[in-house]
Design a protein around this motif. Structure first.
Motif, PDB file in Angstrom:
ATOM      1  N   ASN A  62      69.717  58.638  54.998  1.00 36.10           N
ATOM      2  CA  ASN A  62      69.046  57.239  54.282  1.00 36.10           C
ATOM      3  C   ASN A  62      70.059  57.003  53.028  1.00 36.10           C
ATOM      4  O   ASN A  62      70.638  57.985  52.606  1.00 36.10           O
ATOM      5  N   ALA A  63      70.267  55.502  53.090  1.00 38.94           N
ATOM      6  CA  ALA A  63      70.827  55.139  51.625  1.00 38.94           C
ATOM      7  C   ALA A  63      70.235  53.660  51.339  1.00 38.94           C
ATOM      8  O   ALA A  63      69.451  53.551  52.155  1.00 38.94           O
ATOM      9  N   LEU A  64      70.399  53.523  50.047  1.00 43.93           N
ATOM     10  CA  LEU A  64      69.734  52.522  49.349  1.00 43.93           C
ATOM     11  C   LEU A  64      70.524  51.259  49.424  1.00 43.93           C
ATOM     12  O   LEU A  64      71.907  51.421  49.197  1.00 43.93           O
ATOM     13  N   ALA A  65      69.813  50.277  49.848  1.00 45.83           N
ATOM     14  CA  ALA A  65      70.627  48.974  49.813  1.00 45.83           C
ATOM     15  C   ALA A  65      69.778  48.139  48.454  1.00 45.83           C
ATOM     16  O   ALA A  65      68.611  47.757  48.747  1.00 45.83           O
ATOM     17  N   ARG A  66      70.772  47.672  47.575  1.00 42.58           N
ATOM     18  CA  ARG A  66      70.103  47.019  46.502  1.00 42.58           C
ATOM     19  C   ARG A  66      70.745  45.457  46.630  1.00 42.58           C
ATOM     20  O   ARG A  66      71.972  45.392  46.571  1.00 42.58           O
ATOM     21  N   VAL A  67      69.738  44.498  46.741  1.00 39.13           N
ATOM     22  CA  VAL A  67      70.337  43.023  46.854  1.00 39.13           C
ATOM     23  C   VAL A  67      69.831  42.354  45.594  1.00 39.13           C
ATOM     24  O   VAL A  67      68.956  42.352  45.357  1.00 39.13           O
ATOM     25  N   THR A  68      71.092  41.650  45.175  1.00 41.33           N
ATOM     26  CA  THR A  68      70.537  40.959  43.800  1.00 41.33           C
ATOM     27  C   THR A  68      70.702  39.525  44.071  1.00 41.33           C
ATOM     28  O   THR A  68      71.496  39.131  44.890  1.00 41.33           O
ATOM     29  N   ALA A  69      69.782  38.803  43.435  1.00 37.75           N
ATOM     30  CA  ALA A  69      70.052  37.217  43.809  1.00 37.75           C
ATOM     31  C   ALA A  69      71.288  36.630  43.152  1.00 37.75           C
ATOM     32  O   ALA A  69      71.891  36.981  41.928  1.00 37.75           O
ATOM     33  N   THR A  70      72.017  35.934  43.517  1.00 33.81           N
ATOM     34  CA  THR A  70      73.361  35.098  43.438  1.00 33.81           C
ATOM     35  C   THR A  70      72.748  33.969  42.354  1.00 33.81           C
ATOM     36  O   THR A  70      71.752  33.323  42.506  1.00 33.81           O
ATOM     37  N   THR A  71      73.436  33.925  41.169  1.00 32.88           N
ATOM     38  CA  THR A  71      73.083  32.734  40.295  1.00 32.88           C
ATOM     39  C   THR A  71      74.049  32.036  40.141  1.00 32.88           C
ATOM     40  O   THR A  71      75.318  32.300  40.155  1.00 32.88           O
ATOM     41  N   LEU A  72      73.754  30.600  39.886  1.00 34.65           N
ATOM     42  CA  LEU A  72      74.602  29.453  39.791  1.00 34.65           C
ATOM     43  C   LEU A  72      75.054  29.419  37.940  1.00 34.65           C
ATOM     44  O   LEU A  72      74.204  29.250  37.507  1.00 34.65           O
ATOM     45  N   GLU A  73      76.185  29.578  37.675  1.00 33.33           N
ATOM     46  CA  GLU A  73      76.703  29.803  36.378  1.00 33.33           C
ATOM     47  C   GLU A  73      77.305  28.640  35.968  1.00 33.33           C
ATOM     48  O   GLU A  73      76.918  28.103  34.640  1.00 33.33           O
ATOM     49  N   SER A  74      78.054  27.845  36.379  1.00 35.07           N
ATOM     50  CA  SER A  74      78.570  26.575  35.881  1.00 35.07           C
ATOM     51  C   SER A  74      79.112  25.789  37.111  1.00 35.07           C
ATOM     52  O   SER A  74      79.292  26.294  38.420  1.00 35.07           O
ATOM     53  N   LEU A  75      79.381  24.522  37.003  1.00 30.79           N
ATOM     54  CA  LEU A  75      79.869  23.497  37.815  1.00 30.79           C
ATOM     55  C   LEU A  75      81.129  22.680  37.148  1.00 30.79           C
ATOM     56  O   LEU A  75      81.005  22.432  36.054  1.00 30.79           O
ATOM     57  N   ALA A  76      81.988  22.522  37.957  1.00 29.48           N
ATOM     58  CA  ALA A  76      83.302  21.773  37.426  1.00 29.48           C
ATOM     59  C   ALA A  76      83.590  20.695  38.326  1.00 29.48           C
ATOM     60  O   ALA A  76      83.829  20.678  39.494  1.00 29.48           O
ATOM     61  N   VAL A  77      84.030  19.493  37.819  1.00 28.86           N
ATOM     62  CA  VAL A  77      84.484  18.318  38.442  1.00 28.86           C
ATOM     63  C   VAL A  77      85.692  18.226  38.190  1.00 28.86           C
ATOM     64  O   VAL A  77      86.234  18.429  37.100  1.00 28.86           O
ATOM     65  N   THR A  78      86.482  17.944  39.381  1.00 27.47           N
ATOM     66  CA  THR A  78      88.123  17.623  39.218  1.00 27.47           C
ATOM     67  C   THR A  78      88.242  16.381  40.005  1.00 27.47           C
ATOM     68  O   THR A  78      87.878  16.143  40.858  1.00 27.47           O
ATOM     69  N   PRO A  79      89.386  15.634  39.393  1.00 30.71           N
ATOM     70  CA  PRO A  79      90.083  15.967  38.335  1.00 30.71           C
ATOM     71  C   PRO A  79      88.793  15.408  36.889  1.00 30.71           C
ATOM     72  O   PRO A  79      88.095  14.835  37.126  1.00 30.71           O
ATOM     73  N   ARG A  80      89.416  16.073  36.019  1.00 30.82           N
ATOM     74  CA  ARG A  80      88.842  16.218  34.870  1.00 30.82           C
ATOM     75  C   ARG A  80      89.018  14.642  33.730  1.00 30.82           C
ATOM     76  O   ARG A  80      88.151  13.978  33.223  1.00 30.82           O
ATOM     77  N   ASN A  81      90.318  14.404  33.684  1.00 29.07           N
ATOM     78  CA  ASN A  81      90.649  13.214  33.350  1.00 29.07           C
ATOM     79  C   ASN A  81      91.670  12.543  33.861  1.00 29.07           C
ATOM     80  O   ASN A  81      92.712  13.112  34.457  1.00 29.07           O
ATOM     81  N   LEU A  82      91.488  11.343  34.387  1.00 24.90           N
ATOM     82  CA  LEU A  82      92.593  10.524  35.216  1.00 24.90           C
ATOM     83  C   LEU A  82      92.626   8.907  34.902  1.00 24.90           C
ATOM     84  O   LEU A  82      91.662   8.419  34.504  1.00 24.90           O
ATOM     85  N   ASP A  83      93.890   8.417  35.105  1.00 29.45           N
ATOM     86  CA  ASP A  83      94.094   6.892  34.798  1.00 29.45           C
ATOM     87  C   ASP A  83      94.565   6.598  36.310  1.00 29.45           C
ATOM     88  O   ASP A  83      95.318   7.057  37.078  1.00 29.45           O
ATOM     89  N   LEU A  84      93.805   5.502  36.733  1.00 26.48           N
ATOM     90  CA  LEU A  84      94.007   4.925  38.101  1.00 26.48           C
ATOM     91  C   LEU A  84      94.169   3.377  38.039  1.00 26.48           C
ATOM     92  O   LEU A  84      93.253   2.770  37.277  1.00 26.48           O
TER      93      LEU A  84
END
Length: 181
Positions: A62-84
């Motif tokens: 036997n062996a133990l399987a430990r499953v942890t929930a993944t969590t969303l830590e941050s979100l990033a949009v790119t490009p951050r600053n743009l001139d068009l």
């Protein structure tokens, strides 16, 4: 969910050991937490603990399987600053940082422009995050995903006149005996 490989090693009384993972009968104590695949491959289903059992020639390990929930830590949009320039298009992207991985979520995010008179952003499948600039000004392009949001600043400018080229429209313009153009 993620997958993990378990191995079964048969250890004999004379000290020899062999990998018998392919010949082992595998079982999970809770298939709602981890589901067994072939040859000791375990697939995470939900958070929690489960016992992985392997049986070979009447012996069980036997062996133990430990499953942890993944969590969303941050979100990033790119490009951050743009001139068009007005009248152009630009693809924006959204990247989510999870506790265990990074993922491009551009096609899953909801996109918003703070001023649709200056620039619009698509939420249509296949073109999510595609920005179209319309007129001069400054606008925020924002993405939202799983309760988090991030944005980039877009400055839109009108094209400026840099020169004037004067040419003759007609091939020949006559004035008396003179030919002009």
């Amino acid at each position: 969910g993620t997958t993990q490989q378990y191995t079964a090693t048969a250890i004999f009384s004379d000290g020899r050991s062999y990998d018998v993972s392919a010949q082992t009968f595998w079982q999970s104590s809770d298939s709602n937490i981890v589901a067994m695949g072939p040859f000791g491959r375990v697939n995470a289903v939900s958070a929690g603990n489960a016992t992985i059992s392997g049986k070979y020639e009447g012996i069980t390990g036997n062996a133990l399987a430990r499953v942890t929930a993944t969590t969303l830590e941050s979100l990033a949009v790119t490009p951050r600053n743009l001139d068009l320039q007005a009248g152009t298009r630009q693809e924006y992207s959204a990247v989510a940082l999870f506790s265990d991985h990074i993922e491009d979520v551009t096609s899953s995010a909801s996109w918003v422009s703070s001023n649709t008179q200056i620039a619009t952003v698509s939420n249509a499948g296949g073109s999510k995050g595609l920005v179209t600039t319309l007129s001069a000004g400054q606008v925020e392009i924002s993405a939202s995903f799983d309760g988090l949001s991030s944005s980039g600043v877009l400055s839109v400018f009108e094209p400026s006149l840099v020169s004037l080229d004067v040419t003759c429209v007609d091939d020949v313009l006559q004035l008396g005996n003179q030919t002009l153009c």
